[in-house]
Design a protein around this motif. Structure first.
Motif, PDB file in Angstrom:
ATOM      1  N   ILE A  81      -4.749   8.488   1.656  1.00  0.00           N
ATOM      2  CA  ILE A  81      -3.468   7.768   1.615  1.00  0.00           C
ATOM      3  C   ILE A  81      -2.405   8.492   2.427  1.00  0.00           C
ATOM      4  O   ILE A  81      -1.672   7.875   3.216  1.00  0.00           O
ATOM      5  N   ILE A  82      -2.312   9.824   2.262  1.00  0.00           N
ATOM      6  CA  ILE A  82      -1.261  10.541   3.002  1.00  0.00           C
ATOM      7  C   ILE A  82      -1.590  10.647   4.491  1.00  0.00           C
ATOM      8  O   ILE A  82      -0.677  10.731   5.329  1.00  0.00           O
ATOM      9  N   ARG A  89      -2.758   8.255   6.240  1.00  0.00           N
ATOM     10  CA  ARG A  89      -2.297   6.988   6.818  1.00  0.00           C
ATOM     11  C   ARG A  89      -0.795   6.792   6.704  1.00  0.00           C
ATOM     12  O   ARG A  89      -0.167   6.248   7.618  1.00  0.00           O
ATOM     13  N   THR A  90      -0.209   7.226   5.577  1.00  0.00           N
ATOM     14  CA  THR A  90       1.205   6.919   5.329  1.00  0.00           C
ATOM     15  C   THR A  90       2.161   8.041   5.696  1.00  0.00           C
ATOM     16  O   THR A  90       3.299   7.772   6.083  1.00  0.00           O
ATOM     17  N   VAL A  91       1.725   9.287   5.554  1.00  0.00           N
ATOM     18  CA  VAL A  91       2.607  10.429   5.828  1.00  0.00           C
ATOM     19  C   VAL A  91       2.344  11.010   7.219  1.00  0.00           C
ATOM     20  O   VAL A  91       3.249  11.199   8.028  1.00  0.00           O
ATOM     21  N   TYR A  92       1.061  11.261   7.518  1.00  0.00           N
ATOM     22  CA  TYR A  92       0.704  11.821   8.824  1.00  0.00           C
ATOM     23  C   TYR A  92       0.600  10.743   9.909  1.00  0.00           C
ATOM     24  O   TYR A  92       0.656  11.055  11.101  1.00  0.00           O
ATOM     25  N   ASN A  93       0.401   9.489   9.476  1.00  0.00           N
ATOM     26  CA  ASN A  93       0.260   8.372  10.416  1.00  0.00           C
ATOM     27  C   ASN A  93      -0.877   8.601  11.418  1.00  0.00           C
ATOM     28  O   ASN A  93      -0.725   8.383  12.630  1.00  0.00           O
ATOM     29  N   SER A 102      11.038   9.708  -1.231  1.00  0.00           N
ATOM     30  CA  SER A 102      10.235   9.904  -0.039  1.00  0.00           C
ATOM     31  C   SER A 102       8.845   9.343  -0.295  1.00  0.00           C
ATOM     32  O   SER A 102       8.426   9.188  -1.446  1.00  0.00           O
ATOM     33  N   LYS A 103       8.123   9.041   0.775  1.00  0.00           N
ATOM     34  CA  LYS A 103       6.774   8.505   0.627  1.00  0.00           C
ATOM     35  C   LYS A 103       5.874   9.490  -0.115  1.00  0.00           C
ATOM     36  O   LYS A 103       5.140   9.121  -1.027  1.00  0.00           O
ATOM     37  N   LEU A 104       5.945  10.749   0.317  1.00  0.00           N
ATOM     38  CA  LEU A 104       5.093  11.765  -0.290  1.00  0.00           C
ATOM     39  C   LEU A 104       5.381  11.914  -1.772  1.00  0.00           C
ATOM     40  O   LEU A 104       4.456  12.002  -2.595  1.00  0.00           O
ATOM     41  N   ILE A 155       3.990   8.883  -3.714  1.00  0.00           N
ATOM     42  CA  ILE A 155       2.531   8.940  -3.834  1.00  0.00           C
ATOM     43  C   ILE A 155       2.120   9.989  -4.862  1.00  0.00           C
ATOM     44  O   ILE A 155       1.255   9.743  -5.718  1.00  0.00           O
TER      45      ILE A 155
END
Length: 705
Positions: free
Chosen positions: A203-204, A206-210, A308-310, A313
């Motif tokens: 998940i991270i 894709r969403t945090v590290y892109n 924040s996204k992190l 999550i």
């Protein structure tokens, strides 16, 4: 580089601290699973390697760890120092791994700065305070997950974000050394941590590290992991598939699931799943203090400060693991959890407060780090340092008793304040050395008998060991240290002891091939352990209640002493009264002889003596379908393989199909082929990994030039 000095210093201090817990020559080796590998890892490795059967399948994975400890012991030259190294690794690598994970997560969109470093260091300390909760005294082998979980996650994170194969190879090599933590016995920790941790990682990514998930590289890594672990995965897989194995029954039998899973959960979830105990962690030390509120308050304030996204999550994963570790959130939640036990294998989570604690503490530490960083991000540097120091000091203050070694000094269960820290008695080591040289025939019964199967002995200068049998694991002899090991004869032997029926005892000893008696005459193991592990049944057994009664019992048995040193004596029962390991039923002339090749291979010779009628060969090892008898060049003379004497193996031999005066055969365990197959796969995989590593390093070196 300067920012990395402080965490390295802290890790070094954490590594050194356990070396002060034990005086030179003293050890702490007791517990449910025992830690005898700190004393004689080579003997344990040799005995385990020879025990390639159904029972060995569940424990075979610890073999590399035994060898690793043997190498450490050779370097340090001391069991005390080896224990220090082991515990130092637990503490220092656990801290350093959390530090590195947090640093990676918080520097995705920002450059490394003092606030990130302090948040990472503080979260590492918070995690360290967490792992003291379960104590150090009776830890299982699987407690290596304390540092393996964050370490493997960090290496996997770096592998996915950098595609550097060295991180993948690091995962493979480390997991191989600590294979026991990725085996059947470590499966609760594996199944609780890695599915959630890997889901979080994806998940991270894709969403945090892109960045895209490197599926192909992960697939190759998975193949290498399966390959290197095949030496224990293949036999345990075969054991699970085999319907006559205990492993299969443990996973799939509905009655076992109901009694050992659902009912255990119903009886314990209210006491073990207290939400406040998990929410106001870390640490079980110094509970009654306002300091327990500091960590939760920082997490709450940081969460409210800036989303924040992190953080979002991490909050979801924290909530999931919070439910799993407490298992006591609303009646609906309890009922849902109860139904989980009917999923194959979920019974391994019956001690939910322990099994889910590792993954809960992992996400707790990461959530704290993210919240703490968002809270201190706009603050002045001096304020940040002061607050970080307050959090660290408050956490360390709470676990100060642990840091000075109080955990290992706690009294043994239901003892008169007897510690588990001891100096091994040289007389015991000498006795074990003699037991290794005994005749191959005959098992050992240990007096005093315990419940369920522990062995007790005192150290040279106080302290006592209470754990698995040293006769079995170090001396390599099949033994009966407690009543549970008597299997189908447990009740009959108990009744014989209660009635003090010597004839019955000898009959059962003969059926079980018990030829030797190991006796510990130290009265302290009775007087200082007034109940557990001796009270069986609850009212006790008068004929074996204390040293005096055991001395009386020994005088009435048909035995003779063959060795004595200090408190330890070894007796042999009259050989005419005890059946050998392999014999012919109702054979009066002793026409069968045998030679032990290994615990799973025996050569046998039978004098036919003009036999005309079928006869039965009995092999007094626990019945398994994969035990086979093969008479080379004698045709089809072996008939039914059946259980006899409620536990042993037997074969009917038809002599009419042979004209030989002496027939030669071999009893062997066909199940051991799975150990060979798994071992070959692991060996080939290790060779491939070595070649790949060499090629990578050579290519990298030439690329620089």
């Amino acid at each position: 580089m300067k920012k990395f000095i402080l965490p390295v210093v802290i890790a070094l201090v954490l590594f050194i601290i356990p070396f002060f817990w034990l005086k030179p020559g003293f050890v702490d080796i007791g517990g449910d699973s025992g830690r005898l590998y700190f004393i004689d890892p080579l003997s344990l490795a040799q005995n385990l390697f020879q025990r390639r059967n159904f029972d060995g399948a569940t424990t075979y994975a610890i073999l590399p760890y035994y060898i690793f400890n043997y190498l450490i012991l050779r370097i340090t030259g001391s069991s005390t120092l080896t224990i220090g190294v082991d515990r130092g690794i637990l503490l220092s690598v656990a801290f350093l791994s959390i530090y590195l994970i947090v640093k990676q997560l918080l520097t995705v969109n920002e450059k490394l700065n003092t606030r990130i470093v302090l948040a990472a260091i503080t979260s590492g300390i918070v995690y360290i305070t967490f792992i003291t909760k379960l104590g150090w005294l009776a830890q299982l082998d699987t407690h290596n997950q304390i540092f393996l979980n964050p370490l493997i996650f960090y290496l996997l994170l770096r592998f996915c974000t950098t595609s550097n194969p060295l991180f993948g190879l690091g995962i493979v090599i480390i997991s191989f050394i600590y294979s026991v933590n990725f085996s059947f016995t470590g499966m609760p920790q594996v199944a609780s941590f890695y599915p959630l941790a890997i889901l979080f990682l994806f998940i991270i990514l894709r969403t945090v590290y892109n960045i895209a998930i490197p599926w192909k590289k992960l697939f190759v890594l998975l193949l290498l992991l399966i390959g290197v672990h095949s030496f224990h995965l293949v036999p345990i897989g075969a054991s699970i598939i085999s319907k006559d194995s205990v492993t299969h029954s443990y996973i799939f039998n509905e009655e076992t699931i109901l009694n050992s899973g659902v009912k255990y959960f119903e009886a314990n979830h209210k006491d073990l799943g207290k939400i406040s105990l998990e929410l106001f962690q870390p640490s079980e030390w110094s509970k009654k203090t306002i300091l327990i509120l500091i960590i939760p308050m920082i997490m709450l304030l940081g969460f409210l400060k800036k989303p924040s996204k992190l953080l979002a999550i991490l909050s979801v994963f924290f909530a999931m693991t919070f439910y799993l570790v407490s298992a006591n959130i609303t009646h609906i939640g309890i009922n849902v959890y109860k139904h989980f036990f009917y999923l194959p294998g979920f019974m391994m989570f019956r001690s939910f407060q322990e099994k889910w604690y590792y993954v809960y503490s992992f996400f707790f530490a990461l959530l704290f780090a993210c919240s703490f960083y968002l809270l201190i991000k706009p603050w002045k540097r001096l304020t940040v340092i002061v607050v970080a120091v307050i959090v660290i000091c408050s956490s360390l203050f709470r676990i100060y008793p642990f840091l000075r070694g109080d955990a290992i000094k706690a009294p043994l269960y239901q003892s008169n304040n007897v510690t588990s820290v001891l100096k091994i008695d040289p007389d015991l080591i000498s006795t074990l050395s003699l037991i290794k040289t005994l005749h191959q025939d005959g098992k050992v019964i240990i007096f005093p008998l315990t419940f369920p199967y522990f062995q007790l002995f005192y150290g040279k200068e106080g302290g006592a060991y209470m754990g698995i049998s040293v006769i079995s694991d170090i001396a390599g002899r099949s033994d009966y240290p407690g009543f549970w090991r008597f299997g189908p004869y447990k009740q009959q032997i108990t009744d014989a002891f209660i009635k003090n029926d010597i004839n019955k005892l000898i009959q059962y000893f003969s059926l079980l091939n018990i030829r030797y008696i190991f006796y510990n005459s130290d009265d302290r193991i009775h007087t200082n352990f007034p109940s557990f592990p001796y009270e069986y049944p609850k009212e006790g057994i008068p004929s074996i209640k204390d040293k005096v009664s055991y001395d009386t019992l020994l005088q009435s048995l048909p035995i003779h002493k063959i060795y004595e040193k200090g408190f330890y004596s070894l007796y042999e029962i009259d050989k005419d009264l005890i059946q050998p390991l392999i014999y012919i039923q109702d054979d009066k002339i002793g026409s069968l002889t045998y030679k032990k090749i290994s615990p799973v291979v025996y050569d046998i010779w039978v004098q036919m003596n003009d036999r005309k009628t079928p006869f039965v060969i009995i092999f007094s090892e626990p019945y398994q379908k994969s035990w086979t008898v093969d008479f080379q060049n004698e045709g089809d003379i072996t008939k039914d393989h059946k259980m006899i004497n409620n536990y042993a193996n037997s074969w009917i031999i038809d002599p009419t199909n042979t004209t030989s005066s002496v027939i030669h055969g071999r009893i062997y365990l066909t199940f051991q082929k799975y150990f060979y197959i798994g071992g070959i796969i692991s060996g080939v995989t290790l060779i491939v990994i070595t070649v790949l590593l060499i090629l990578y390093l050579v290519k990298k070196r030439y690329a620089k030039t």
